[in-house]
Design a protein around this motif. Structure first.
Motif: not given
Lengths: 487, 313
Positions: A443-457, B1-11
């Motif tokens: 569910h969480g936000v991945s900054i890397d992913e969002e950055m890539v998206d941002l550049m694409t958009h 499994m998808r890894v995000t900043q949030d899950s990384l910090v939490q784990s």
């Protein structure tokens, strides 16, 4: 096909790219928000325009801005989380109870051992007043440790009941908030505000589930329903309030039924237990065990003491030993709750003087006769039996157990139940952590992913802008440069 | 499994927390020196420790009981020895008087000395040890009382004893071992305990016999004096049998003390095994935990630092 429609098509692209960048910005802004679900813009090609050349595309439209939420992960997090909270709350209370008992250094066992030694010292030197004082002091210490342990357990139970009350208030607050959010969602319908409201609601349900083990139930009419053990807490904008009772149980006010709580409340309730509990897993059970033990100590010591005689002096004749210990419940053998006040009220018998201790065995014993004192000390190794063997091992309440052994059973039983409960709590907590990590990953936000998206958009936006200016240039040529021959 | 900043910090935080917990456990062990802090840390060993503590208490107490018995028996033994010496002297005097060669002044001197010995035996029988009458059984003494207190030659000496063979002062010197730590004056001096009636004894006893002997010596009745020598022998036999039973008890107490010393040490060692931490092991574990904790911090710094932001302009 007209050039104007091309401009329009490019405009939809611009607008969509903008929306996508907005959403990426929203996601990045909420990277640290607890319970936030990353959002994604769903788009679809607009239906084509029919021209003589066939269908021509009209651009793109935003169909939905949705949450990337997995309801199964939610369910897993809530189930494991509630379980972990329940086991942890239970273990925490039992751990506090264990500290109250103060074993092995400052507990009742140490006081009992000192008492046995004092009896034996008395047997060695029954005519010495100091040894009698020592016995009185040791008796008082034993009684006080029972009193203190009982009082502290009572205070602990009081504290747990108070926590239950506060948590029930919290639950009522949360259900009211959920109902409010439900109402807002109903009013808003699908739209920009929807995913964030849904996040808020899910977050509230998470908290509710940790507190009381609530679950979201499916409904036929699509309304949002939160239940605990089959009892509805919230349905749409309707709330059913809960009320904490004096004994720690929780009442569902609409139905009058008792709520089978899970989560932290369930753990606290289990730790509190019921009044007639036995064993070592709840505060009530421990207090009952302590009362039984206090009763046993008083019975065995008084019983053996009555077999002995005091030494008469010039004024008084030797007399049979009276009670050493008294308890508020000790004489209430007829009532069912007779044992209940024993540990709390255990005390050295009122007015007991050093010379009242019956150290001698026979009436003619004399001041150097310490045989009954030795018999009292021997209770350390063997349970009390009367001279005619009436209360022998089979028939006595203790089942032929020494006080020390029963005491060890209580301490050991509590220790096992604490360590078992703690192990369960640790297990559950690690499962909950795994579930929580998985959900945060999903569910969480991945900054890397969002950055890539941002550049694409960004590129998409630039390209759509270029399309606009290209068409603009073409129109410019058509309007301003065409038909100016010979001007 | 998808890894995000949030899950990384939490784990990473979860792992750090686990490490810190383990680190704290070990460092608590090292700093308290105890392998477990509360019974629930190790219920089985805690229970064992409670058993051993109770055992230690009981054995320490039994050692104290044995020491008390030892000092009582020692004093009793040496007092009995003095009594024996006195009786021996009385026998020598009786033998001397029985020869019939002494003149009156010599006989008077012998009779006076025998009276003296009787008094000495009485005061020995009334010996008090730490304020308690040694030979009076459960009573507070005196163990022996004469009536009349200072008998003339034509008086019949009556003796009142306090305490009899029923007054056994036992000491618990081992888990299943008790020893009698006293002997009563009646047992030492009375010929027949069955004649004891409520402590009063008119029949044969050493004191009355000595009194009669002195009277006979003064009167110069050689036959009666010769007969009395046999009575003194009987009295000595009684005393010696008391002495030997005290001696047996004494040696039992000594060996029990010796044994309980060893047992107590064994119990204490066992308790230490159950309760105390193996320091070398714990410190090694602490170091391992420290290394693990630092590595976790290091990997945290590496993992959480970079993001795409560092690489795009």
């Amino acid at each position: 096909m007209s050039n104007i429609s091309g401009l329009h098509t490019a405009a939809t692209g611009l607008k969509t790219a903008q929306t996508r960048m907005d959403t990426a910005a929203h996601n990045i802004s909420n990277v640290g928000t607890d319970g936030y679900t990353r959002q994604r813009v769903e788009t679809a090609a607009l239906s084509p325009q029919q021209t003589v050349n066939g269908p021509v595309g009209r651009g793109v439209e935003v169909t939905d801005i949705g949450r990337l939420r997995d309801a199964f992960l939610d369910e897993r997090v809530r189930t494991t989380g509630a379980g972990a909270e329940q086991a942890t709350a239970h273990a925490d209370v039992l751990e506090r109870a264990e500290r109250v008992m103060g074993e092995p250094d400052d507990g009742i066992t140490e006081a009992m051992a000192t008492l046995w030694d004092a009896f034996e010292d008395l047997a060695n030197d029954p005519s010495e007043p100091a040894t009698r004082e020592q016995v009185l002091g040791a008796l008082d210490d034993v009684a006080r440790r029972f009193n203190t342990a009982d009082r502290d357990l009572d205070a602990l139970a009081e504290d747990v009941t108070r926590q239950i009350r506060e948590h029930v208030d919290e639950v009522n607050g949360l259900t009211a908030q959920i109902a409010e959010v439900n109402e807002q969602i109903d009013q808003t319908g699908a739209g920009r505000a929807y995913p964030d409201l849904a996040d808020r609601r899910d977050h509230l349900v998470d908290e509710l589930s940790e507190l009381i083990g609530a679950r979201v139930a499916d409904t036929d009419d699509g309304s949002h329903r939160v239940t605990v053990g089959g009892l509805t807490l919230v349905e749409g904008s309707r709330v059913n309030a809960l009320e904490a009772e004096e004994d720690g149980s929780i009442e569902h006010q609409a139905s009058g039924q008792e709520v089978p709580a899970g989560g932290r409340l369930g753990g606290l309730q289990a730790a509190l237990g019921h009044e007639d509990d036995e064993g070592y897993a709840s505060l009530h059970a421990l207090r009952n065990g302590l009362d039984g033990l206090a009763d046993e100590v008083a019975d065995q010591l008084n019983g053996q003491h009555e077999q002995g005689y005091t030494v008469g002096d010039g004024e008084s004749d030797p007399s049979q030993g009276d009670d050493l210990l008294q308890g508020a419940g000790a004489d209430a053998d007829n009532g069912g709750a007779a044992g209940l006040a024993v540990a709390a009220g255990l005390a050295v018998a009122e007015g007991l003087q050093p010379s009242d201790i019956a150290a001698a065995k026979g009436e003619e014993g004399g001041p150097q006769d310490g045989r009954n004192a030795q018999a009292l000390a021997d209770l350390r190794d063997a349970p009390f039996t009367t001279d005619n063997g009436e209360e022998n091992s089979e028939e006595s309440e203790s089942g032929g157990e020494t006080i020390d052994r029963q005491l060890r059973e209580l301490v050991g039983g509590l220790a096992s139940s604490v360590s078992g409960q703690r192990r369960t709590a640790d297990n559950q907590a690690s499962q909950a952590a795994i579930a929580d990590e998985a959900r945060r990953g999903e569910h969480g936000v991945s900054i890397d992913e969002e950055m890539v998206d941002l550049m694409t958009h960004q590129r998409a936006f630039e390209a759509a802008s270029r399309v606009t200016s290209t068409i603009d240039e073409a129109l410019d040529v058509l309007i301003n440069r065409t038909g100016v021959v010979g001007r | 499994m998808r890894v995000t900043q949030d899950s990384l910090v939490q784990s990473t935080l979860n792992r750090l927390q686990t490490r810190l917990n383990e680190h704290q456990d070990v460092s608590t062990k090292v700093s308290t020196g105890k392998a477990w802090q509360v019974p629930s840390d190790d219920p089985a060993r805690a229970n064992q420790s409670l058993v051993l503590r109770a055992d230690e208490h009981a054995r320490t107490q039994q050692q104290r009981n044995a020491q008390d018995a030892e000092s009582r028996l020692e004093i009793t033994d040496s007092t009995l020895q003095s009594m024996n010496d006195r009786l021996h002297r009385a026998r020598d005097l009786a033998v001397q008087a029985a020869k019939g060669t002494s003149d009156e002044s010599e006989r008077t001197a012998i009779a006076d000395e025998i009276d003296e010995i009787r008094e000495e035996l009485k005061s020995l029988a009334n010996t008090r040890h730490a304020g308690k009458a040694l030979f009076a059984g459960y009573t507070d003494g005196p163990a022996v009382a004469f009536s009349p207190e200072d008998p003339e030659d034509d008086d019949e000496l009556e003796v009142a004893f306090k305490g009899d063979d029923g007054h056994q002062i036992d000491r618990k010197i081992g888990p299943n071992e008790t020893v009698r730590s006293n002997v009563t004056a009646a047992e030492v001096f009375a010929a027949d305990l069955d004649d004891l009636d409520d402590g009063e004894l008119n029949a044969e006893n050493t004191f009355s016999m000595l009194h009669d002997l002195a009277v006979d010596v003064r009167a110069g009745d050689v036959d009666k004096v010769s007969d009395a020598i046999g009575d003194i022998d009987d009295a000595q036999d009684r005393l010696q049998s008391a002495q030997s039973s005290v001696g047996v008890a004494h040696s039992r107490v000594l060996s029990a003390l010796d044994r309980s010393e060893r047992d107590l040490l064994a119990v204490q060692k066992e308790r230490s095994d159950v309760e105390d931490v193996n320091l070398a092991e714990a410190i090694m574990e602490l170091q391992t935990q420290e290394v693990a904790f630092e590595s976790t911090l290091g990997s945290m710094a590496r993992v959480l630092q970079p993001s795409l932001m560092d690489f795009i302009r």
